[in-house]
Design a protein around this motif. Structure first.
Motif, PDB file in Angstrom:
ATOM      1  N   UNK A  70      15.285  31.566 -14.899  1.00 42.31           N
ATOM      2  CA  UNK A  70      15.027  30.897 -15.988  1.00 42.31           C
ATOM      3  C   UNK A  70      14.100  29.873 -16.345  1.00 42.31           C
ATOM      4  N   UNK A  71      14.739  28.915 -15.429  1.00 36.10           N
ATOM      5  CA  UNK A  71      13.951  27.681 -15.902  1.00 36.10           C
ATOM      6  C   UNK A  71      12.485  26.917 -15.643  1.00 36.10           C
ATOM      7  N   UNK A  72      12.815  25.644 -16.169  1.00 40.24           N
ATOM      8  CA  UNK A  72      10.792  25.939 -15.687  1.00 40.24           C
ATOM      9  C   UNK A  72      10.745  24.740 -13.981  1.00 40.24           C
ATOM     10  N   UNK A  73       8.902  25.060 -13.475  1.00 41.76           N
ATOM     11  CA  UNK A  73       9.482  24.389 -12.293  1.00 41.76           C
ATOM     12  C   UNK A  73       9.208  22.976 -12.604  1.00 41.76           C
ATOM     13  N   UNK A  74       9.130  21.942 -11.674  1.00 38.08           N
ATOM     14  CA  UNK A  74       9.039  20.298 -11.582  1.00 38.08           C
ATOM     15  C   UNK A  74       8.793  19.860 -10.404  1.00 38.08           C
ATOM     16  N   UNK A  75       7.731  18.913 -10.937  1.00 42.12           N
ATOM     17  CA  UNK A  75       6.801  18.359  -9.868  1.00 42.12           C
ATOM     18  C   UNK A  75       7.503  16.525  -9.467  1.00 42.12           C
ATOM     19  N   UNK A  76       7.657  16.288  -8.452  1.00 41.30           N
ATOM     20  CA  UNK A  76       8.114  15.873  -8.231  1.00 41.30           C
ATOM     21  C   UNK A  76       7.399  14.340  -7.369  1.00 41.30           C
ATOM     22  N   UNK A  77       7.098  13.275  -7.082  1.00 41.08           N
ATOM     23  CA  UNK A  77       6.259  11.928  -5.941  1.00 41.08           C
ATOM     24  C   UNK A  77       6.422  12.415  -4.528  1.00 41.08           C
ATOM     25  N   UNK A  78       6.121  13.197  -3.547  1.00 40.78           N
ATOM     26  CA  UNK A  78       6.881  12.403  -2.056  1.00 40.78           C
ATOM     27  C   UNK A  78       5.676  11.293  -1.435  1.00 40.78           C
ATOM     28  N   UNK A  79       6.515  10.870  -0.811  1.00 37.61           N
ATOM     29  CA  UNK A  79       6.010   9.098  -0.360  1.00 37.61           C
ATOM     30  C   UNK A  79       5.265   9.616   0.765  1.00 37.61           C
ATOM     31  N   UNK A  80       4.154   8.806   1.174  1.00 38.44           N
ATOM     32  CA  UNK A  80       3.773   9.210   2.197  1.00 38.44           C
ATOM     33  C   UNK A  80       3.432   7.974   3.434  1.00 38.44           C
ATOM     34  N   UNK A  81       3.259   7.473   2.213  1.00 37.50           N
ATOM     35  CA  UNK A  81       2.716   5.987   3.214  1.00 37.50           C
ATOM     36  C   UNK A  81       3.754   4.804   2.334  1.00 37.50           C
ATOM     37  N   UNK A  82       3.955   3.862   3.032  1.00 34.17           N
ATOM     38  CA  UNK A  82       4.591   2.436   2.141  1.00 34.17           C
ATOM     39  C   UNK A  82       5.041   1.450   3.424  1.00 34.17           C
ATOM     40  N   UNK A  98       2.940  -3.947   8.426  1.00 35.35           N
ATOM     41  CA  UNK A  98       3.897  -2.474   9.089  1.00 35.35           C
ATOM     42  C   UNK A  98       4.078  -2.104   7.763  1.00 35.35           C
ATOM     43  N   UNK A  99       4.177  -0.542   8.460  1.00 34.35           N
ATOM     44  CA  UNK A  99       4.336   0.338   8.365  1.00 34.35           C
ATOM     45  C   UNK A  99       5.840   0.738   7.663  1.00 34.35           C
ATOM     46  N   UNK A 100       6.121   2.060   7.292  1.00 33.85           N
ATOM     47  CA  UNK A 100       7.371   2.483   6.641  1.00 33.85           C
ATOM     48  C   UNK A 100       8.627   2.662   7.471  1.00 33.85           C
ATOM     49  N   UNK A 101       8.077   2.784   8.635  1.00 36.88           N
ATOM     50  CA  UNK A 101       9.130   2.953   9.893  1.00 36.88           C
ATOM     51  C   UNK A 101       9.792   1.883  10.033  1.00 36.88           C
ATOM     52  N   UNK A 132       0.821  -1.068  -0.027  1.00 35.29           N
ATOM     53  CA  UNK A 132       0.349   0.039   0.262  1.00 35.29           C
ATOM     54  C   UNK A 132       0.952   1.627  -0.020  1.00 35.29           C
ATOM     55  N   UNK A 133       0.752   2.293  -1.377  1.00 38.11           N
ATOM     56  CA  UNK A 133       1.361   3.013  -1.709  1.00 38.11           C
ATOM     57  C   UNK A 133       0.628   4.519  -1.685  1.00 38.11           C
ATOM     58  N   UNK A 134       0.985   5.680  -0.463  1.00 36.05           N
ATOM     59  CA  UNK A 134       0.513   6.935  -0.341  1.00 36.05           C
ATOM     60  C   UNK A 134       1.745   8.005  -1.072  1.00 36.05           C
ATOM     61  N   UNK A 135       0.978   9.141  -1.639  1.00 37.48           N
ATOM     62  CA  UNK A 135       2.454  10.201  -2.005  1.00 37.48           C
ATOM     63  C   UNK A 135       1.501  11.283  -2.492  1.00 37.48           C
ATOM     64  N   UNK A 136       2.011  11.990  -2.005  1.00 40.75           N
ATOM     65  CA  UNK A 136       1.228  13.800  -3.055  1.00 40.75           C
ATOM     66  C   UNK A 136       2.857  14.188  -3.941  1.00 40.75           C
ATOM     67  N   UNK A 137       2.058  15.452  -4.360  1.00 39.83           N
ATOM     68  CA  UNK A 137       2.994  16.334  -5.372  1.00 39.83           C
ATOM     69  C   UNK A 137       3.282  17.297  -5.255  1.00 39.83           C
TER      70      UNK A 137
END
Length: 229
Positions: free
Chosen positions: A80-92, A132-135, A66-71
């Motif tokens: 002058x560069x472009x912004x990027x989006x990345x996934x951040x792990x919330x739950x594993x 068991x959670x990610x911790x 089970x995996x949850x994340x947000x951007x």
């Protein structure tokens, strides 16, 4: 067709051979068992390498991951560069009540975020506590044994060879730049010392000429005065 009773005789022979051997009983948990290095005990998570690609969860045949994340938006690295989006792990989390220890999740992970650990003492009284959670998965990560040493006769991995070649190239370029800078500094120093010598010679020549001219003029004047008298 075999002789009647031959099977019973073979079974009794095995029993008699076993009776004459000394049994060895490991007094667990006082004596921990020596497990093979590739024991599939539990799965450890190295979350710094996890990019939330979801490959492990999609390939799991039991759907026990089970995996949850947000951007999050990452500012540009350069103006002058472009912004990027990345996934951040919330739950594993992994439900070991469903896991069948096939190891597919570890094999398909492209970023080496999952590893087998020989840890096996995680029994619970309630089956719901086997999720068991990610911790907890992170704690098991530190029980993962080190990989076996490479065969000294094996070829060097392509990644290491490419990295070493790039490092050698950068070192050669840096050495060439340093040598060029040293040559330029030496040439500048020689040029400066040559200009000082030339000016000194010019001054000495000019002074000598002036002195000789003055002496000659004075001598001529004195000789003229003597003749006139």
């Amino acid at each position: 067709m075999g002789i009647p009773g031959s099977g019973l005789a073979k079974g009794l022979a095995v029993t008699l051979r076993t009776m004459t051997r000394k049994s060895h009983t490991a007094q667990y948990p006082d004596a921990q068992p020596e497990l093979p290095p590739r024991t599939r005990g539990v799965i450890g998570l190295f979350e710094e390498n996890c990019t939330v690609c979801m490959l492990c969860a999609r390939e799991c045949p039991d759907w026990c991951i089970y995996i949850d994340s947000h951007k999050e938006t990452v500012p540009p690295a350069a103006p002058g560069g472009r912004e990027r989006s990345r996934n951040v792990l919330d739950r594993f989390a992994i439900d070991f009540a469903l896991c069948m220890y096939c190891g597919i999740c570890i094999e398909v992970c492209p970023f080496d975020a999952l590893f087998w650990s020989p840890e096996f003492e995680y029994a619970e009284e309630d089956i719901r506590d086997l999720t068991h959670e990610r911790d907890k998965l992170r704690e098991w990560m530190w029980t993962v044994p080190a990989p076996p040493a490479l065969d000294p006769r094996a070829e060097e991995p392509k990644e290491i060879a490419a990295a070493r070649k790039a490092a050698d190239k950068l070192a050669a370029e840096a050495a060439a730049a340093a040598a060029q800078a040293a040559e330029a500094a030496q040439a500048e120093a020689e040029r400066g010392s040559g200009g000082t010598d030339a000016s000194g010679t010019t001054n000495e020549t000019a002074s000598g000429t002036e002195n000789e001219t003055a002496n000659g003029t004075e001598s001529g004047t004195e000789n003229g005065n003597g003749a006139a008298s």
